[in-house]
Design an enzyme around this catalytic site. Structure first.
Site, PDB file in Angstrom:
ATOM      1  N   ASN A   7       0.876  -1.175   0.000  1.00  0.00           N
ATOM      2  CA  ASN A   7       0.000   0.000   0.000  1.00  0.00           C
ATOM      3  C   ASN A   7       0.911   1.222   0.000  1.00  0.00           C
ATOM      4  O   ASN A   7       1.499   1.574   1.022  1.00  0.00           O
ATOM      5  CB  ASN A   7      -0.908  -0.015   1.235  1.00  0.00           C
ATOM      6  CG  ASN A   7      -1.867   1.170   1.268  1.00  0.00           C
ATOM      7  OD1 ASN A   7      -1.832   2.047   0.407  1.00  0.00           O
ATOM      8  ND2 ASN A   7      -2.714   1.198   2.268  1.00  0.00           N
ATOM      9  N   LYS A  14       3.415   0.783   3.114  1.00  0.00           N
ATOM     10  CA  LYS A  14       2.999  -0.216   4.087  1.00  0.00           C
ATOM     11  C   LYS A  14       3.052  -1.575   3.393  1.00  0.00           C
ATOM     12  O   LYS A  14       2.723  -1.685   2.207  1.00  0.00           O
ATOM     13  CB  LYS A  14       1.583   0.061   4.581  1.00  0.00           C
ATOM     14  CG  LYS A  14       1.436   1.364   5.346  1.00  0.00           C
ATOM     15  CD  LYS A  14      -0.016   1.593   5.735  1.00  0.00           C
ATOM     16  CE  LYS A  14      -0.202   2.936   6.423  1.00  0.00           C
ATOM     17  NZ  LYS A  14      -1.624   3.212   6.716  1.00  0.00           N
ATOM     18  N   ARG A  90      -2.938  -2.227  -3.166  1.00  0.00           N
ATOM     19  CA  ARG A  90      -4.155  -1.476  -2.896  1.00  0.00           C
ATOM     20  C   ARG A  90      -4.108  -0.218  -3.769  1.00  0.00           C
ATOM     21  O   ARG A  90      -3.185   0.570  -3.690  1.00  0.00           O
ATOM     22  CB  ARG A  90      -4.218  -1.105  -1.415  1.00  0.00           C
ATOM     23  CG  ARG A  90      -5.461  -0.314  -1.019  1.00  0.00           C
ATOM     24  CD  ARG A  90      -5.166   1.159  -0.880  1.00  0.00           C
ATOM     25  NE  ARG A  90      -6.324   1.903  -0.413  1.00  0.00           N
ATOM     26  CZ  ARG A  90      -6.251   2.882   0.490  1.00  0.00           C
ATOM     27  NH1 ARG A  90      -5.099   3.243   1.013  1.00  0.00           N
ATOM     28  NH2 ARG A  90      -7.339   3.523   0.833  1.00  0.00           N
ATOM     29  N   ASP A 147     -10.273   0.346  -4.192  1.00  0.00           N
ATOM     30  CA  ASP A 147     -11.228   0.816  -3.189  1.00  0.00           C
ATOM     31  C   ASP A 147     -12.611   1.061  -3.782  1.00  0.00           C
ATOM     32  O   ASP A 147     -13.625   0.972  -3.090  1.00  0.00           O
ATOM     33  CB  ASP A 147     -10.731   2.138  -2.579  1.00  0.00           C
ATOM     34  CG  ASP A 147      -9.687   1.913  -1.502  1.00  0.00           C
ATOM     35  OD1 ASP A 147      -9.099   0.823  -1.470  1.00  0.00           O
ATOM     36  OD2 ASP A 147      -9.467   2.847  -0.696  1.00  0.00           O
ATOM     37  N   HIS A 207     -17.031   1.891   7.975  1.00  0.00           N
ATOM     38  CA  HIS A 207     -15.566   1.904   7.991  1.00  0.00           C
ATOM     39  C   HIS A 207     -15.141   3.115   8.799  1.00  0.00           C
ATOM     40  O   HIS A 207     -15.450   4.259   8.438  1.00  0.00           O
ATOM     41  CB  HIS A 207     -15.005   1.997   6.570  1.00  0.00           C
ATOM     42  CG  HIS A 207     -13.510   2.193   6.561  1.00  0.00           C
ATOM     43  ND1 HIS A 207     -12.635   1.135   6.522  1.00  0.00           N
ATOM     44  CD2 HIS A 207     -12.751   3.315   6.599  1.00  0.00           C
ATOM     45  CE1 HIS A 207     -11.396   1.604   6.537  1.00  0.00           C
ATOM     46  NE2 HIS A 207     -11.439   2.924   6.577  1.00  0.00           N
ATOM     47  N   LEU A 208     -14.442   2.862   9.901  1.00  0.00           N
ATOM     48  CA  LEU A 208     -14.003   3.947  10.779  1.00  0.00           C
ATOM     49  C   LEU A 208     -12.490   3.849  10.909  1.00  0.00           C
ATOM     50  O   LEU A 208     -11.960   2.934  11.529  1.00  0.00           O
ATOM     51  CB  LEU A 208     -14.662   3.825  12.155  1.00  0.00           C
ATOM     52  CG  LEU A 208     -16.199   3.846  12.155  1.00  0.00           C
ATOM     53  CD1 LEU A 208     -16.747   3.572  13.545  1.00  0.00           C
ATOM     54  CD2 LEU A 208     -16.707   5.187  11.646  1.00  0.00           C
ATOM     55  N   GLY A 209     -11.791   4.795  10.298  1.00  0.00           N
ATOM     56  CA  GLY A 209     -10.333   4.808  10.352  1.00  0.00           C
ATOM     57  C   GLY A 209      -9.852   6.216  10.125  1.00  0.00           C
ATOM     58  O   GLY A 209     -10.456   7.174  10.604  1.00  0.00           O
ATOM     59  N   ASN A 210      -8.736   6.374   9.374  1.00  0.00           N
ATOM     60  CA  ASN A 210      -8.289   7.726   9.016  1.00  0.00           C
ATOM     61  C   ASN A 210      -9.344   8.438   8.179  1.00  0.00           C
ATOM     62  O   ASN A 210      -9.477   9.653   8.211  1.00  0.00           O
ATOM     63  CB  ASN A 210      -6.972   7.654   8.265  1.00  0.00           C
ATOM     64  CG  ASN A 210      -5.836   7.234   9.179  1.00  0.00           C
ATOM     65  OD1 ASN A 210      -5.900   7.447  10.380  1.00  0.00           O
ATOM     66  ND2 ASN A 210      -4.820   6.631   8.619  1.00  0.00           N
ATOM     67  N   GLY A 211     -10.097   7.663   7.418  1.00  0.00           N
ATOM     68  CA  GLY A 211     -11.291   8.153   6.742  1.00  0.00           C
ATOM     69  C   GLY A 211     -12.461   7.317   7.210  1.00  0.00           C
ATOM     70  O   GLY A 211     -12.289   6.223   7.747  1.00  0.00           O
TER      71      GLY A 211
END
Length: 232
Positions: A7, A14, A90, A147, A207-211
């Site tokens: 990624n 990553k 990704r 995505d 989806h709960l993350g950086n976005g």
């Protein structure tokens, strides 16, 4: 069989090395500050974390550093780079072209470049990572996971904006949706937890993350989502 998952960001990579026999993570880590002072590699394998500080000029050098540590005689997890059977990337934006994971070849790369205006902060680094892997690990097949792909099943009334049709036809302005790999994973995990077929369920996944985004899923297919034209 080992798959290297990549990624790429504008100044980071990553990675995870996954053994497909049991889908276990053999090693994972991060190269940060590529092309910037203070570059580092962090890799965790066999419960041990390695941190290396050294200059990393570009993504190709970052990939080379990752492979060198994966194959290191003392702390590595594989003996040779030929033990990497495939590379998965990704990719944030596949536009309307890509509805599923695809093997990467030159026509696919050209189509990805055509999507750069849709995600100018995300797609160019993704492409740089693909090109870097081709140089450092030649001959190893690569695949792109998008995505946006999962959301290509949205009906027209969900993805079209109430703006002139020419904006869609000329500039490709529409709702694309993002975090699709996460939403699909959560949907499949929910079906397994409920012990019901995914096709029989109506779900709202978060989806709960950086976005963050929310998706409505009917019968295993995305029918609406909160993210729109961009990954913001």
């Amino acid at each position: 069989m080992n798959i290297l998952v990549i990624n790429c960001g504008s100044s980071s990579i990553k990675f995870q090395l996954i053994a497909m026999e049991n889908r276990g993570v053999v090693a994972k880590g991060l190269v940060e500050r590529i092309g910037i002072a203070g570059s580092t590699l962090q890799m965790t394998a066999r419960g041990e974390k390695v941190v290396v500080e050294r200059p990393v000029r570009d993504h190709a050098e970052g990939i080379e550093l990752i492979v060198a540590h994966l194959t290191d005689a003392e702390k590595g997890v594989i003996h040779d780079r030929r033990e990497i059977a495939g590379i998965g990337h990704r990719v944030v934006h596949g536009g309307e072209r890509f509805k599923a994971t695809v093997p990467i070849d030159e026509p696919v790369l050209e189509a990805l470049r055509d999507c750069n205006p849709l995600a100018p902060l995300h797609n160019p680094p993704n492409i740089v990572g693909i090109e870097a892997c081709a140089r450092v690990l030649p001959g190893i097949p690569q695949a792109g996971v998008f995505d946006t792909a999962f959301h290509q099943t949205m009906p027209r009334q969900s993805y079209m904006y109430p703006i002139p049709l020419s904006c869609y036809q000329k500039h490709r302005i529409r709702r694309y949706g993002f975090h699709g790999t996460s939403h699909l994973f959560v949907a499949k995990a929910t079906a397994a937890y409920l012990e019901k077929p995914l096709e029989a369920l109506r779900l709202v996944t978060c989806h709960l993350g950086n976005g963050s985004s929310v998706t409505a899923i009917r019968g295993g297919r995305s029918v609406d989502t909160t993210m729109g034209f961009t990954p913001l």
